[in-house]
Design a protein around this motif. Structure first.
Motif, PDB file in Angstrom:
ATOM      1  N   ALA A 134       3.093   0.677   4.193  1.00  0.00           N
ATOM      2  CA  ALA A 134       3.057   2.115   3.904  1.00  0.00           C
ATOM      3  C   ALA A 134       4.303   2.559   3.148  1.00  0.00           C
ATOM      4  CB  ALA A 134       2.906   2.904   5.207  1.00  0.00           C
ATOM      5  N   ARG A 135       5.443   1.992   3.537  1.00  0.00           N
ATOM      6  CA  ARG A 135       6.695   2.335   2.867  1.00  0.00           C
ATOM      7  C   ARG A 135       6.661   1.868   1.410  1.00  0.00           C
ATOM      8  NH1 ARG A 135      10.016  -0.461   5.943  1.00  0.00           N
ATOM      9  NH2 ARG A 135      10.000   1.113   7.589  1.00  0.00           N
ATOM     10  N   CYS A 136       6.204   0.632   1.194  1.00  0.00           N
ATOM     11  CA  CYS A 136       6.129   0.090  -0.175  1.00  0.00           C
ATOM     12  C   CYS A 136       5.144   0.881  -1.035  1.00  0.00           C
ATOM     13  CB  CYS A 136       5.705  -1.374  -0.147  1.00  0.00           C
ATOM     14  SG  CYS A 136       6.927  -2.494   0.546  1.00  0.00           S
ATOM     15  N   LEU A 161      -6.222  -4.352   3.308  1.00  0.00           N
ATOM     16  CA  LEU A 161      -6.171  -2.896   3.423  1.00  0.00           C
ATOM     17  C   LEU A 161      -5.100  -2.327   2.486  1.00  0.00           C
ATOM     18  CD1 LEU A 161      -6.206  -0.757   6.659  1.00  0.00           C
ATOM     19  CD2 LEU A 161      -4.365  -0.466   5.000  1.00  0.00           C
ATOM     20  N   ALA A 162      -3.938  -2.962   2.463  1.00  0.00           N
ATOM     21  CA  ALA A 162      -2.850  -2.487   1.605  1.00  0.00           C
ATOM     22  C   ALA A 162      -3.233  -2.585   0.125  1.00  0.00           C
ATOM     23  CB  ALA A 162      -1.583  -3.293   1.881  1.00  0.00           C
ATOM     24  N   LYS A 163      -3.952  -3.643  -0.250  1.00  0.00           N
ATOM     25  CA  LYS A 163      -4.399  -3.787  -1.647  1.00  0.00           C
ATOM     26  C   LYS A 163      -5.404  -2.698  -2.022  1.00  0.00           C
ATOM     27  CE  LYS A 163      -3.886  -8.834  -1.932  1.00  0.00           C
ATOM     28  NZ  LYS A 163      -4.629 -10.103  -2.032  1.00  0.00           N
ATOM     29  N   VAL A 164      -6.320  -2.403  -1.101  1.00  0.00           N
ATOM     30  CA  VAL A 164      -7.286  -1.330  -1.358  1.00  0.00           C
ATOM     31  C   VAL A 164      -6.556   0.002  -1.473  1.00  0.00           C
ATOM     32  CG1 VAL A 164      -9.236  -0.040  -0.391  1.00  0.00           C
ATOM     33  CG2 VAL A 164      -9.230  -2.543  -0.307  1.00  0.00           C
ATOM     34  N   CYS A 165      -5.544   0.204  -0.634  1.00  0.00           N
ATOM     35  CA  CYS A 165      -4.726   1.416  -0.696  1.00  0.00           C
ATOM     36  C   CYS A 165      -4.081   1.549  -2.080  1.00  0.00           C
ATOM     37  CB  CYS A 165      -3.662   1.378   0.394  1.00  0.00           C
ATOM     38  SG  CYS A 165      -2.601   2.826   0.435  1.00  0.00           S
ATOM     39  N   TYR A 166      -3.507   0.466  -2.566  1.00  0.00           N
ATOM     40  CA  TYR A 166      -2.870   0.478  -3.891  1.00  0.00           C
ATOM     41  C   TYR A 166      -3.904   0.814  -4.966  1.00  0.00           C
ATOM     42  CZ  TYR A 166      -0.429  -1.188  -8.056  1.00  0.00           C
ATOM     43  OH  TYR A 166       0.141  -1.270  -9.302  1.00  0.00           O
ATOM     44  N   TYR A 167      -5.052   0.181  -4.892  1.00  0.00           N
ATOM     45  CA  TYR A 167      -6.132   0.415  -5.865  1.00  0.00           C
ATOM     46  C   TYR A 167      -6.522   1.893  -5.891  1.00  0.00           C
ATOM     47  CZ  TYR A 167     -11.019   0.432  -7.495  1.00  0.00           C
ATOM     48  OH  TYR A 167     -12.207   0.725  -8.130  1.00  0.00           O
ATOM     49  N   LEU A 168      -6.664   2.486  -4.712  1.00  0.00           N
ATOM     50  CA  LEU A 168      -7.055   3.895  -4.643  1.00  0.00           C
ATOM     51  C   LEU A 168      -5.945   4.802  -5.181  1.00  0.00           C
ATOM     52  CD1 LEU A 168      -8.784   3.948  -1.126  1.00  0.00           C
ATOM     53  CD2 LEU A 168      -9.884   3.848  -3.376  1.00  0.00           C
ATOM     54  N   LYS A 169      -4.711   4.492  -4.830  1.00  0.00           N
ATOM     55  CA  LYS A 169      -3.586   5.311  -5.325  1.00  0.00           C
ATOM     56  C   LYS A 169      -3.502   5.294  -6.847  1.00  0.00           C
ATOM     57  CE  LYS A 169       0.323   6.270  -3.945  1.00  0.00           C
ATOM     58  NZ  LYS A 169       1.762   6.266  -3.730  1.00  0.00           N
ATOM     59  N   GLN A 170      -3.811   4.136  -7.436  1.00  0.00           N
ATOM     60  CA  GLN A 170      -3.788   4.034  -8.904  1.00  0.00           C
ATOM     61  C   GLN A 170      -4.816   4.965  -9.541  1.00  0.00           C
ATOM     62  OE1 GLN A 170      -0.737   2.430  -8.737  1.00  0.00           O
ATOM     63  NE2 GLN A 170      -1.426   1.895 -10.786  1.00  0.00           N
ATOM     64  N   HIS A 171      -5.800   5.389  -8.754  1.00  0.00           N
ATOM     65  CA  HIS A 171      -6.830   6.301  -9.267  1.00  0.00           C
ATOM     66  C   HIS A 171      -6.660   7.706  -8.691  1.00  0.00           C
ATOM     67  CE1 HIS A 171      -8.600   2.348 -10.194  1.00  0.00           C
ATOM     68  NE2 HIS A 171      -9.200   2.982 -11.178  1.00  0.00           N
ATOM     69  N   ASN A 172      -5.440   8.016  -8.305  1.00  0.00           N
ATOM     70  CA  ASN A 172      -5.066   9.371  -7.865  1.00  0.00           C
ATOM     71  C   ASN A 172      -5.842   9.843  -6.627  1.00  0.00           C
ATOM     72  OD1 ASN A 172      -3.194   9.781 -10.065  1.00  0.00           O
ATOM     73  ND2 ASN A 172      -4.985  10.000 -11.397  1.00  0.00           N
ATOM     74  N   ILE A 173      -6.110   8.893  -5.742  1.00  0.00           N
ATOM     75  CA  ILE A 173      -6.744   9.223  -4.470  1.00  0.00           C
ATOM     76  C   ILE A 173      -5.646   9.376  -3.414  1.00  0.00           C
ATOM     77  CG2 ILE A 173      -8.348   8.430  -2.687  1.00  0.00           C
ATOM     78  CD1 ILE A 173      -9.738   9.042  -5.335  1.00  0.00           C
ATOM     79  N   LYS A 174      -5.723  10.435  -2.638  1.00  0.00           N
ATOM     80  CA  LYS A 174      -4.721  10.713  -1.613  1.00  0.00           C
ATOM     81  C   LYS A 174      -5.090   9.941  -0.336  1.00  0.00           C
ATOM     82  CE  LYS A 174      -2.273  14.581   0.589  1.00  0.00           C
ATOM     83  NZ  LYS A 174      -2.316  16.051   0.842  1.00  0.00           N
ATOM     84  N   VAL A 175      -4.236   8.969   0.037  1.00  0.00           N
ATOM     85  CA  VAL A 175      -4.581   8.008   1.079  1.00  0.00           C
ATOM     86  C   VAL A 175      -3.625   8.087   2.272  1.00  0.00           C
ATOM     87  CG1 VAL A 175      -5.082   5.572   1.568  1.00  0.00           C
ATOM     88  CG2 VAL A 175      -5.339   6.440  -0.758  1.00  0.00           C
ATOM     89  N   MET A 176      -4.185   7.934   3.468  1.00  0.00           N
ATOM     90  CA  MET A 176      -3.401   7.740   4.687  1.00  0.00           C
ATOM     91  C   MET A 176      -3.868   6.441   5.343  1.00  0.00           C
ATOM     92  SD  MET A 176      -3.625   9.851   8.288  1.00  0.00           S
ATOM     93  CE  MET A 176      -2.732  11.321   7.816  1.00  0.00           C
ATOM     94  N   ILE A 177      -2.917   5.720   5.952  1.00  0.00           N
ATOM     95  CA  ILE A 177      -3.241   4.504   6.706  1.00  0.00           C
ATOM     96  C   ILE A 177      -3.161   4.809   8.194  1.00  0.00           C
ATOM     97  CG2 ILE A 177      -2.532   2.131   7.223  1.00  0.00           C
ATOM     98  CD1 ILE A 177      -1.383   1.946   4.391  1.00  0.00           C
ATOM     99  N   ALA A 178      -4.135   4.315   8.941  1.00  0.00           N
ATOM    100  CA  ALA A 178      -4.141   4.494  10.398  1.00  0.00           C
ATOM    101  C   ALA A 178      -3.966   3.141  11.072  1.00  0.00           C
ATOM    102  CB  ALA A 178      -5.450   5.139  10.844  1.00  0.00           C
ATOM    103  N   ALA A 179      -2.930   3.031  11.916  1.00  0.00           N
ATOM    104  CA  ALA A 179      -2.629   1.776  12.613  1.00  0.00           C
ATOM    105  C   ALA A 179      -3.394   1.738  13.935  1.00  0.00           C
ATOM    106  CB  ALA A 179      -1.122   1.661  12.858  1.00  0.00           C
ATOM    107  N   CYS A 180      -4.586   1.133  13.908  1.00  0.00           N
ATOM    108  CA  CYS A 180      -5.420   1.083  15.114  1.00  0.00           C
ATOM    109  C   CYS A 180      -5.497  -0.316  15.706  1.00  0.00           C
ATOM    110  CB  CYS A 180      -6.813   1.622  14.808  1.00  0.00           C
ATOM    111  SG  CYS A 180      -6.780   3.356  14.322  1.00  0.00           S
ATOM    112  N   ASP A 181      -4.612  -1.202  15.229  1.00  0.00           N
ATOM    113  CA  ASP A 181      -4.410  -2.468  15.935  1.00  0.00           C
ATOM    114  C   ASP A 181      -3.321  -2.202  16.960  1.00  0.00           C
ATOM    115  OD1 ASP A 181      -3.853  -4.926  16.936  1.00  0.00           O
ATOM    116  OD2 ASP A 181      -3.542  -5.922  15.006  1.00  0.00           O
ATOM    117  N   THR A 182      -3.737  -1.786  18.135  1.00  0.00           N
ATOM    118  CA  THR A 182      -2.771  -1.466  19.195  1.00  0.00           C
ATOM    119  C   THR A 182      -2.618  -2.645  20.150  1.00  0.00           C
ATOM    120  OG1 THR A 182      -4.480  -0.533  20.649  1.00  0.00           O
ATOM    121  CG2 THR A 182      -3.459   0.957  19.057  1.00  0.00           C
ATOM    122  N   PHE A 183      -3.073  -3.818  19.702  1.00  0.00           N
ATOM    123  CA  PHE A 183      -3.116  -5.007  20.552  1.00  0.00           C
ATOM    124  C   PHE A 183      -2.062  -6.048  20.156  1.00  0.00           C
ATOM    125  CE2 PHE A 183      -4.948  -9.253  21.451  1.00  0.00           C
ATOM    126  CZ  PHE A 183      -5.055  -9.169  22.831  1.00  0.00           C
TER     127      PHE A 183
END
Length: 301
Positions: free
Chosen positions: A146-148, A112-134
């Protein structure tokens, strides 16, 4: 003489030893044995009764036919251009939602973090949702990513309904003009009924644009079983009118398998869905789109 003049007609008996050798080759490259058999049987059915081209060996003709069959399986039936899909989705006024699923320990959050980086490199505005509540530590792991990556993290802590957390994250993304919400989910064994029901509910109430299954590149039949069990759970727990199965596959540890690339063929054959990304290391930049020609070269090398 017949083979030189192009008059030789191929028989099942002549094809059998060549196809058997090719089937063993595919299995040696980590293609599931059942799938290797199915593909070679399909090729046999298309070749029996055909004339052998002038000065062509049976093995050459079989190899060409097998490569074409594999190409058809691996070539996506729909667009895998996520960037185009995301940009087209902007007019909807809602973020493009990608949900990542898979069993424990396959590298789902890292993917997920790698896909986030890939999208950011193409100027896509991204948010991550933490839905592993287990899983203990899951939110903290995503917070570190998210911080990195310098993107916002939406989280509600632990022991919450992951479907409701995802819904709130998408609402937040809509209100703040995000292009994409990337949804992390709990790693779950495919036979864990409670967690599978939770996943199905998350998918049902949020109807993501893309549901990605994350698996390891070297798992072989186990990976196929996992993927099919995820799809079965989604079929079982989501009403047919809202049916949503896995849309695409991410294979991790692709850099560790040398030429044993058979999982790409096995998973696409069984699901009809494309391998959209492969992970090739631990860094954010270590994510590639699948090169179908490279897979074919590896399978037949």
């Amino acid at each position: 003489l017949d083979s030189a003049t192009g008059n030789k007609v191929l028989t099942a008996e002549e094809l059998a030893p060549v196809l058997d050798a090719m089937r063993q080759q595919l299995i040696s490259k980590n293609v599931a044995s059942e799938i290797a058999l199915n593909i070679t049987e399909t090729v046999k059915a298309t070749l029996v009764g055909q004339k052998l081209a002038s000065f062509t060996r049976v093995k050459t003709m079989v190899t060409q036919a097998l490569k074409s069959a594999v190409m058809r399986v691996l070539t996506p039936k729909k667009s895998t251009d996520i960037l185009h899909e995301i940009i087209s989705n902007r007019r909807s006024g809602k973020p493009y939602t990608i949900v990542f699923v898979g069993i424990n320990g396959v590298g789902k959050s890292t993917s997920l973090a790698k896909v986030c980086y890939y999208l950011k490199q193409h100027n896509i505005k991204v948010m991550i949702a933490a839905c592993d509540t287990f899983r203990s530590g899951a939110v903290e792991q995503l917070r570190s990513h998210a911080r990195c990556l310098d993107v916002p993290l939406f989280e509600k802590g632990y022991l919450k309904d992951p479907g409701e957390v995802a819904k709130a994250a998408i609402d937040e993304g809509t209100a703040n003009g995000f292009d994409v919400v990337l949804v992390d989910t709990a790693g779950r064994m495919q036979n864990n009924d409670k967690l599978m029901r939770e996943l199905a509910k998350l998918v049902q109430i949020n109807d993501p644009n893309l549901l990605l299954f994350v698996g390891e590149a070297l798992v072989g039949n186990d990976g196929i079983d996992q993927l099919l069990m995820f799809n079965k759970a989604l079929q079982t727990y989501i009403p047919r009118a809202q049916a949503h199965e896995v849309d695409g596959i991410v294979l991790t540890k692709f850099d560790t398998i040398d030429d044993k690339v058979g999982a790409t063929l096995s998973m696409s054959y069984k699901t009809g869905q494309p391998v959209m990304f492969v992970g090739t290391g631990q860094k954010y930049t270590h994510l590639k789109k699948l090169n179908v020609n490279s897979v074919i070269r590896a399978l037949f090398s």
